[in-house]
Design a protein around this motif. Structure first.
Motif, PDB file in Angstrom:
ATOM      1  N   GLY A  91      67.466  -8.824  90.713  1.00  0.00           N
ATOM      2  CA  GLY A  91      67.235  -7.961  89.563  1.00  0.00           C
ATOM      3  C   GLY A  91      68.515  -7.266  89.164  1.00  0.00           C
ATOM      4  N   GLY A  92      68.429  -6.447  88.141  1.00  0.00           N
ATOM      5  CA  GLY A  92      69.602  -5.721  87.681  1.00  0.00           C
ATOM      6  C   GLY A  92      69.189  -4.546  86.814  1.00  0.00           C
ATOM      7  N   ARG A  93      69.578  -3.348  87.236  1.00  0.00           N
ATOM      8  CA  ARG A  93      69.170  -2.135  86.546  1.00  0.00           C
ATOM      9  C   ARG A  93      70.106  -1.815  85.395  1.00  0.00           C
ATOM     10  N   GLY A  94      69.538  -1.260  84.313  1.00  0.00           N
ATOM     11  CA  GLY A  94      70.330  -0.825  83.177  1.00  0.00           C
ATOM     12  C   GLY A  94      69.670  -1.204  81.868  1.00  0.00           C
ATOM     13  N   ALA A  95      70.073  -0.518  80.803  1.00  0.00           N
ATOM     14  CA  ALA A  95      69.548  -0.854  79.478  1.00  0.00           C
ATOM     15  C   ALA A  95      69.981  -2.276  79.117  1.00  0.00           C
ATOM     16  N   PHE A  96      69.067  -3.054  78.609  1.00  0.00           N
ATOM     17  CA  PHE A  96      69.307  -4.482  78.378  1.00  0.00           C
ATOM     18  C   PHE A  96      70.569  -4.730  77.552  1.00  0.00           C
ATOM     19  N   VAL A  97      70.742  -4.039  76.432  1.00  0.00           N
ATOM     20  CA  VAL A  97      71.875  -4.332  75.551  1.00  0.00           C
ATOM     21  C   VAL A  97      73.202  -3.838  76.113  1.00  0.00           C
ATOM     22  N   GLU A  98      73.139  -3.049  77.180  1.00  0.00           N
ATOM     23  CA  GLU A  98      74.360  -2.565  77.813  1.00  0.00           C
ATOM     24  C   GLU A  98      74.753  -3.400  79.027  1.00  0.00           C
ATOM     25  N   ARG A  99      73.886  -4.276  79.452  1.00  0.00           N
ATOM     26  CA  ARG A  99      74.187  -5.139  80.594  1.00  0.00           C
ATOM     27  C   ARG A  99      74.869  -6.423  80.117  1.00  0.00           C
TER      28      ARG A  99
END
Length: 259
Positions: A91-99
C-alpha cells in the motif's frame, strides 16, 4: 497426490508464516518474492525443520512480465501447484494526486494484475485436474473506500469481488477460492506504506502468524470470505454498509492521518 503450495510475497510477514504453517503440515512449498537471499534462508529453515522440499524462484511480480516469468520457471521445473496463495501486495499512504503515479500503477500491477495472471494459469490447471485451492489475501480495506490510500483500498475491493466470482465459477470443478480479509497485521506493510504514526497503526494489530493460520484454515474448509477478527468482521459486513458513505470516508481518513 502432491501437496505443493505456491506462496507469493513469501520472504516476510504473512507470506513467510503461510510457508511455515503449510510446511509444518508436511506440504512442499514454492516460495517467491523479490529477495532471493531471504527466500533461500526460509527454504533452508523449512527443509531442516519439517523434511519438506522448498523451491525458490525469486521474482518481481510488480514488473510487467514478472508473473509470466514465474509461471515459466515453475513449468520448467515440472512442478504442479495444488494450492495457490496470492499474498504479495503493498500500500501507500497519501493524497492520490500527490503520490507518484508510477507507484500507484506498480501497486495495481502487483495487487491486481499479477494475482489475476496467477489465478488464470494455475486455476485452469486445477480445474483440469478436478481439485485445488486458491487463497487470495485481500483486506478489510476492500469493504470501503479509503481516502489517503485510495488506490490500495480499490485494489483490495477488486480482489474481494474477483475472488468470490472466481470461486463460483471454479467450485463445480473441484476448486475453491477463499478471500482472507485481515485487519491491520503487524508486518513491514506499515513502514512501506508510510502508515507509521497513524491511529491505524498505533492501535495495534494481530500477528502475521495468527493471520496466516486463520486464512489457511479457512481455505482448507473452503470458506468463501473470512475476516481474522470477529468484531471487525461484523463491522465491515453489517455495520459500515449501513452508515452514510461520507461518514465512513471521514472515519477512514482520520485513521490514516499522521498524529
Amino acid at each position: 497426490m502432491t501437496n505443493i503450495a505456491l506462496i507469493t510475497g513469501a520472504s516476510s510477514g504473512i507470506g513467510m508464516e503461510f510457508a511455515r504453517y503449510h510446511a509444518a503440515k508436511g506440504g512442499d512449498v514454492v516460495l517467491t518474492a523479490r529477495s532471493a537471499d531471504k527466500l533461500a534462508n526460509l527454504a533452508a529453515e523449512l527443509e531442516a525443520a519439517h523434511g519438506i522440499k522448498a523451491h525458490v524462484f525469486a521474482a518481481d511480480l510488480g514488473r510487467a512480465e514478472g508473473a509470466a516469468q514465474l509461471i515459466q520457471q515453475i513449468a520448467d521445473a515440472g512442478l504442479s501447484i495444488d494450492i495457490l496463495i496470492n499474498n504479495a501486495g503493498f500500500g501507500g499512504r497519501g493524497a492520490f494526486v500527490e503520490r507518484p503515479l508510477e507507484d500507484e500503477l506498480e501497486m495495481i500491477d502487483l495487487n491486481v494484475k499479477a494475482l489475476v495472471v496467477l489465478c488464470h494459469y494455475f486455476g485452469a490447471g486445477m480445474a483440469e485436474r478436478g481439485n485445488g485451492r486458491i487463497l487470495n489475501v485481500g483486506s478489510t480495506a476492500g469493504f470501503m473506500p479509503g481516502p489517503l490510500q485510495a488506490t490500495y483500498f480499490a485494489t483490495k475491493a477488486f480482489v474481494k469481488s474477483f475472488s468470490q466470482a472466481l470461486d463460483h465459477e471454479l467450485r463445480p470443478q473441484g476448486v475453491t477460492v477463499t478471500l482472507l480479509a485481515p485487519g491491520y497485521v503487524v508486518t513491514g506493510f506499515a513502514e512501506r506504506a508510510g502508515l507509521e504514526g497513524t491511529k491505524l497503526v498505533s492501535s495495534g494489530g494481530r500477528s502475521a502468524a495468527s493471520a496466516a493460520q486463520h486464512g489457511y484454515d479457512a481455505m482448507m474448509r473452503g470458506t468463501l470470505v473470512t475476516v481474522n477478527e470477529g468484531l471487525l468482521g461484523i463491522a465491515v459486513n453489517w455495520v459500515i454498509p449501513l452508515l452514510p458513505r461520507r461518514m465512513v470516508m471521514g472515519m477512514i481518513e482520520r485513521m490514516q492521518r499522521k498524529s
